[in-house]
Enzyme design. Structure first.
Site, mmCIF file in Angstrom:
data_model
loop_
_atom_site.group_PDB
_atom_site.id
_atom_site.type_symbol
_atom_site.label_atom_id
_atom_site.label_comp_id
_atom_site.label_asym_id
_atom_site.label_seq_id
_atom_site.Cartn_x
_atom_site.Cartn_y
_atom_site.Cartn_z
ATOM 1 N N LYS A 135 -3.337 -0.377 14.090
ATOM 2 C CA LYS A 135 -4.022 0.812 13.476
ATOM 3 C C LYS A 135 -5.599 0.391 13.888
ATOM 4 C CE LYS A 135 -5.575 2.758 8.902
ATOM 5 N NZ LYS A 135 -5.213 2.900 7.456
ATOM 6 N N ASN A 189 -2.740 -1.805 7.729
ATOM 7 C CA ASN A 189 -4.127 -2.262 7.344
ATOM 8 C C ASN A 189 -3.924 -3.879 7.416
ATOM 9 O OD1 ASN A 189 -5.503 0.236 7.096
ATOM 10 N ND2 ASN A 189 -4.911 0.085 5.098
ATOM 11 N N GLU A 229 5.838 9.594 13.436
ATOM 12 C CA GLU A 229 5.695 9.009 12.429
ATOM 13 C C GLU A 229 5.908 9.935 11.162
ATOM 14 O OE1 GLU A 229 2.319 5.998 12.194
ATOM 15 O OE2 GLU A 229 2.134 6.776 9.992
ATOM 16 N N GLU A 250 6.093 21.668 -3.580
ATOM 17 C CA GLU A 250 4.925 22.484 -2.706
ATOM 18 C C GLU A 250 4.327 23.634 -3.784
ATOM 19 O OE1 GLU A 250 6.302 24.462 0.421
ATOM 20 O OE2 GLU A 250 4.363 24.592 1.273
ATOM 21 N N GLU A 299 4.043 9.321 -0.671
ATOM 22 C CA GLU A 299 2.548 9.172 -1.083
ATOM 23 C C GLU A 299 2.038 10.498 -1.745
ATOM 24 O OE1 GLU A 299 0.191 7.986 2.177
ATOM 25 O OE2 GLU A 299 -1.825 8.161 1.143
ATOM 26 N N GLU A 304 -10.102 4.491 9.349
ATOM 27 C CA GLU A 304 -10.295 4.207 7.938
ATOM 28 C C GLU A 304 -10.884 2.849 8.021
ATOM 29 O OE1 GLU A 304 -6.339 5.007 6.250
ATOM 30 O OE2 GLU A 304 -7.123 7.156 5.943
ATOM 31 N N ARG A 319 -1.458 3.759 17.034
ATOM 32 C CA ARG A 319 -1.337 4.591 16.054
ATOM 33 C C ARG A 319 -2.428 5.909 16.507
ATOM 34 N NH1 ARG A 319 -1.863 3.912 10.397
ATOM 35 N NH2 ARG A 319 -0.247 5.380 9.943
ATOM 36 N N GLU A 339 0.848 -1.380 0.043
ATOM 37 C CA GLU A 339 0.141 -0.048 0.022
ATOM 38 C C GLU A 339 0.896 1.244 -0.117
ATOM 39 O OE1 GLU A 339 -3.224 -0.299 2.489
ATOM 40 O OE2 GLU A 339 -3.929 1.824 2.378
ATOM 41 N N ARG A 340 0.513 1.929 -1.087
ATOM 42 C CA ARG A 340 1.559 3.221 -1.039
ATOM 43 C C ARG A 340 3.106 2.845 -1.549
ATOM 44 N NH1 ARG A 340 -3.120 5.462 -1.998
ATOM 45 N NH2 ARG A 340 -4.727 5.504 -0.382
ATOM 46 N N ASP A 351 -2.475 14.117 7.385
ATOM 47 C CA ASP A 351 -2.172 12.819 6.752
ATOM 48 C C ASP A 351 -1.193 13.119 5.746
ATOM 49 O OD1 ASP A 351 -1.848 10.374 5.991
ATOM 50 O OD2 ASP A 351 -3.707 10.076 4.839
HETATM 51 C C1 GCV Z 1 -2.250 2.395 5.402
HETATM 52 C C2 GCV Z 1 -3.366 7.364 4.514
HETATM 53 C C3 GCV Z 1 -2.950 6.475 3.303
HETATM 54 C C4 GCV Z 1 -3.442 5.107 3.434
HETATM 55 C C5 GCV Z 1 -2.753 4.432 4.857
HETATM 56 C C6 GCV Z 1 -3.214 5.372 5.889
HETATM 57 C C7 GCV Z 1 -2.602 5.169 7.530
HETATM 58 O O1 GCV Z 1 -4.594 7.357 4.670
HETATM 59 O O2 GCV Z 1 -3.497 6.951 2.096
HETATM 60 O O3 GCV Z 1 -3.142 4.212 2.448
HETATM 61 O O4 GCV Z 1 -3.141 3.156 5.273
HETATM 62 O O5 GCV Z 1 -2.976 6.689 5.775
HETATM 63 O O6 GCV Z 1 -1.605 5.708 7.518
HETATM 64 O O7 GCV Z 1 -3.015 4.110 8.059
#
Ligand code: GCV
Length: 735
Positions: free
Chosen positions: A323, A246, A428, A562, A434, A327, A360, A203-204, A406
């Site tokens: 986590k 996740n 963190e 930026e 991303e 989300e 988190r 992811e990312r 975020d």
């Molecule tokens: C792993 C953002 C990202 C998600 C990520 C989330 C997190 O929303 O887009 O991909 O999930 O942060 O840090 O948990």
């Protein structure tokens, strides 16, 4: 060289000149520049430069035979061979009645070394992972000692020594008759998180598939995982969470733990502890329970047994990352419980083994009513965690993203850094880009991280427990954000997401962010200039033109990115519902995700003031509130994060908001195109592979900057109806 052992036994040791020479198998020098070696290229020094190190001892001795010490010695041999063309002789240590002096690089824990060199006393207490490089003479033999209180510290000392050689530090600094350097890590927690899924996708992740998983299992070949651990160790990182926050509950199934222990095996020689992200509902999903309520004794028992089982396979297991209630992930709110209830039940299972829980603070409601102007996602972390300060067990660490939203291209420091005084904290930071160009565009993040780490939270009466020895609290005057930890366990977590691509992150230049994260975790007082200088030299060699050009491009790259993606603190204006990369300012509005910029026909920006807005600013200490609440004091670069203003509002710079947006996008696109010309000055000064690869990236970035410029300028003109003073946007535009 004789000595008396501290333990009391009157044993005498000496380095045997006749002991066996280890036939170490050394890798051949770097062939093609794929980026795989990153900052550990150890390329051969010129004969003249190599001469500078000729007084480096010809032997090496290791006092101990732990896995990590063996790794340290192998690394020393490898570095000396590749950079200096020298094969150090490995000497063994034996009990002997008479001394046999021999010049040597001596590796070992201080306690062992003091037996050999009784007069060796470091100028300060060596904390865990800290090291001491010290030249010393004993009975006529010249030794260079690399010592620490732990084996891992010795390994870090070896990497530091090799880095000095690779960067060509002056003879004075490397003179073995003069070197006397203690380096201590700023904080004990220096971890990376990988967001790898068990199917092998990340992811990312922008550097290829997972180095750990493929098709639902741990990879059979873990060579890359071992190489990654080496890279991490070389910058002082001591822990790695291998799977996505996740988290798939399956990671905790018995059969999977056996697989995961193979990854721990390849981390172990490098002193990198393995940890796992876990799903809080695991007791129900993969256990046989009908609940995952953290206050249910059956759930506590389930975690206890699961953790015991993990430690049977992985005795040096680091702990869990959680986590939850975020989300769409389940969490303690399902049962009306708090994050402290959830964190503590797991922490108590880990405690007897020395493990920790990273919980988190990224807990928020992504179904907020966007019509309610008082709603604000930025408030969530503080609202959820500040009331629980002091309720977490001492092996729980609250993991807090640098900013309150975020990982946007610019955010203020999270107010939670000042909001937890009796709770362990880790900041963190996101290495994987991303929202900052996804490694396709250059964005060196250390200057951004420094702004947060150096941000003064203005707390004057704080008492902080000494991080390293648990001594009584010491008063501090100024609290900077994210790096003044109030409790002994604290530190840094970087979301890294390296993959199978040869160059790890998808772009050789992006590796400066991983290097920078490690160096800042070790010492957040380092400057961005120092860090990029080191990285460039290690990655590209000693040509001054190459070093100056690349360092300058890196240092300018965040502001540049930026300027055409998120000026004035508006956020990245990116497509938040899709790839988090393309321009997509409309996607932020009229949904519950809370990444709102509130642009309308009159103005733009989130009103987060205490007077008329969401009240987010009240979460900061009073002096910071003062800075952000008033338009007069708020810095231009965060204006739209804190205030909703008309497009005609005049900035401190003297420009209107709308003109600033037009100008910054046009200037940004021009400067992105200048990167091409700057890079071209390096043709012939570095290897062809990386020269061509990176040139293509800058050409692409220049095109993307134009796409962003036109999309945002068109969008904002459409909303405001105010044309560009310089005639580039709007009716009758000349471009
Ligand atoms: C792993 C953002 C990202 C998600 C990520 C989330 C997190 O929303 O887009 O991909 O999930 O942060 O840090 O948990």
């Amino acid at each position: 060289m004789t000595l008396t052992r501290r333990a009391g036994a009157a044993l005498r040791f000496a380095i045997f000149g006749t002991a066996f020479v280890c036939a170490a198998v050394l890798p051949s020098p770097v062939a093609a520049e794929t980026g795989a070696e990153a900052w550990l290229r150890y390329s051969a020094l010129s004969p003249q430069a190599a001469k500078t190190y000729e007084r480096l001892p010809a032997n090496t001795v290791s006092l101990g035979d732990s896995l990590v010490l063996k790794t340290a010695q192998q690394e020393l041999l490898r570095g000396a061979s590749q950079m200096l063309g020298r094969t150090l002789r490995v000497r063994t240590l034996r009990v002997k009645t008479s001394s046999s002096p021999e010049n040597a690089i001596v590796l070992g824990k201080l306690i062992e070394l003091q037996a050999l060199f009784p007069d060796l006393h470091p100028p300060q207490v060596l904390r865990a992972d800290g090291y001491w490089l010290k030249s010393t003479k004993s009975h006529g033999s010249e030794c260079l000692v690399v010592t620490a209180s732990t084996d891992r510290g010795v390994l870090y000392g070896v990497f530091a020594l090799l880095s000095k050689i690779a960067r060509g530090e002056s003879l004075a600094a490397i003179d073995i008759t003069a070197i006397d350097e203690v380096q201590q890590p700023y904080a004990p927690i220096r971890w990376v998180n990988q967001w790898d899924n068990l199917d092998g996708r990340i992811e990312r992740g922008y550097g290829g598939p997972s180095i750990f998983f493929a098709d639902g299992s741990v990879r059979s070949d873990l060579t890359r995982a071992g190489q990654y651990a080496r890279l991490l160790a070389s910058i002082g990182i001591n822990g790695c969470t291998i799977n996505n926050v996740n988290a798939a509950p399956q990671i905790l199934e018995d059969s999977f733990i056996a697989q995961v222990s193979r990854i721990a095996d390849v981390f172990r020689p490098w002193g990198v502890q393995l940890s796992l992200s876990v799903d809080l509902s695991s007791p129900k999903v993969i256990g046989s329970l009908d609940t995952f309520d953290p206050l249910d004794p059956r759930v506590a028992e389930w975690w206890r047994k699961k953790v015991d089982e993990i430690y049977r396979s992985i005795p040096d297991f680091g702990g869990f990352v959680v986590k939850a209630d975020s989300e769409g992930r389940l969490g303690p709110s399902t049962y009306g419980r708090t994050p402290a209830d959830a964190a503590n039940v797991i922490a108590r299972a880990l405690k007897p083994h020395g493990g920790v829980v990273f919980y988190r603070a990224f807990v928020y409601n992504h179904h907020l009513d966007w019509r309610d102007l008082k709603n604000d996602r930025a408030k969530a972390a503080y609202d959820n965690f500040h009331p629980l300060d002091g309720a977490f067990d001492d092996n729980v660490i609250i993991q807090i993203k640098n900013g309150p939203i975020d990982f946007q291209v610019r955010e203020p420091a999270s107010p939670l850094f000042a909001g937890l005084r009796r709770t362990n904290e880790a900041i963190e930071l996101q290495v994987t880009q991303e929202y900052t160009g996804q490694q396709r565009q250059l964005c060196f993040l250390v200057p951004m991280w420094k702004e947060v780490l150096d941000f003064d939270m203005h707390i004057e009466d704080l008492h902080i427990e000494d991080m390293h020895n648990g001594a009584s609290p010491t008063p501090v005057k100024d609290l900077v954000a994210g790096r003044v930890f109030h409790r002994p366990t604290g530190g840094f977590v970087g979301v890294a997401n390296v993959g199978m691509d040869a160059n790890w992150l998808g772009s050789p230049l992006a590796m400066a962010n991983l290097y920078g994260f490690g160096r800042l975790s070790w010492d957040p007082n380092l400057t961005a200039e120092k860090i990029v200088g080191e990285w460039t030299r290690l990655t590209f060699g000693s040509d001054p033109l190459v070093n100056q050009t690349i360092a300058a491009m890196q240092l300018n790259s965040w502001h540049l990115y930026e300027s055409y993606t998120g000026p004035l603190g508006a956020g990245t204006l990116t497509n938040i519902l899709g790839n988090h990369y393309d321009p997509g300012p409309e996607s932020s509005e009229e949904n519950g995700w809370g990444q709102w910029h509130r642009a309308d026909h009159i103005g733009i920006g989130m009103d987060r003031t205490m007077a008329t807005g969401t009240g987010f600013i009240s979460q900061y200490p009073p002096a910071v509130q003062k800075q952000y609440e008033s338009l007069a004091n708020c810095p231009d670069n965060l204006l739209l994060f804190f205030h909703h203003v008309p497009y005609t509002y005049v900035l401190h710079s003297g420009k209107t908001v709308i003109q600033h947006i037009y100008d910054s996008h046009y200037e940004g696109a021009d400067r992105a195109s200048d990167f091409i010309a700057q890079w071209k000055t390096l043709e012939g000064h570095l290897d062809e592979e990386r020269y061509r690869d990176i040139l293509t990236r800058f050409e692409y970035q220049a095109g993307e900057a134009v796409v962003w410029r036109d999309a945002i300028c068109h969008w904002i003109y459409g909303l405001s109806g105010i044309p560009d003073d310089k005639g580039r946007v709007g009716n009758g535009s000349r471009r």
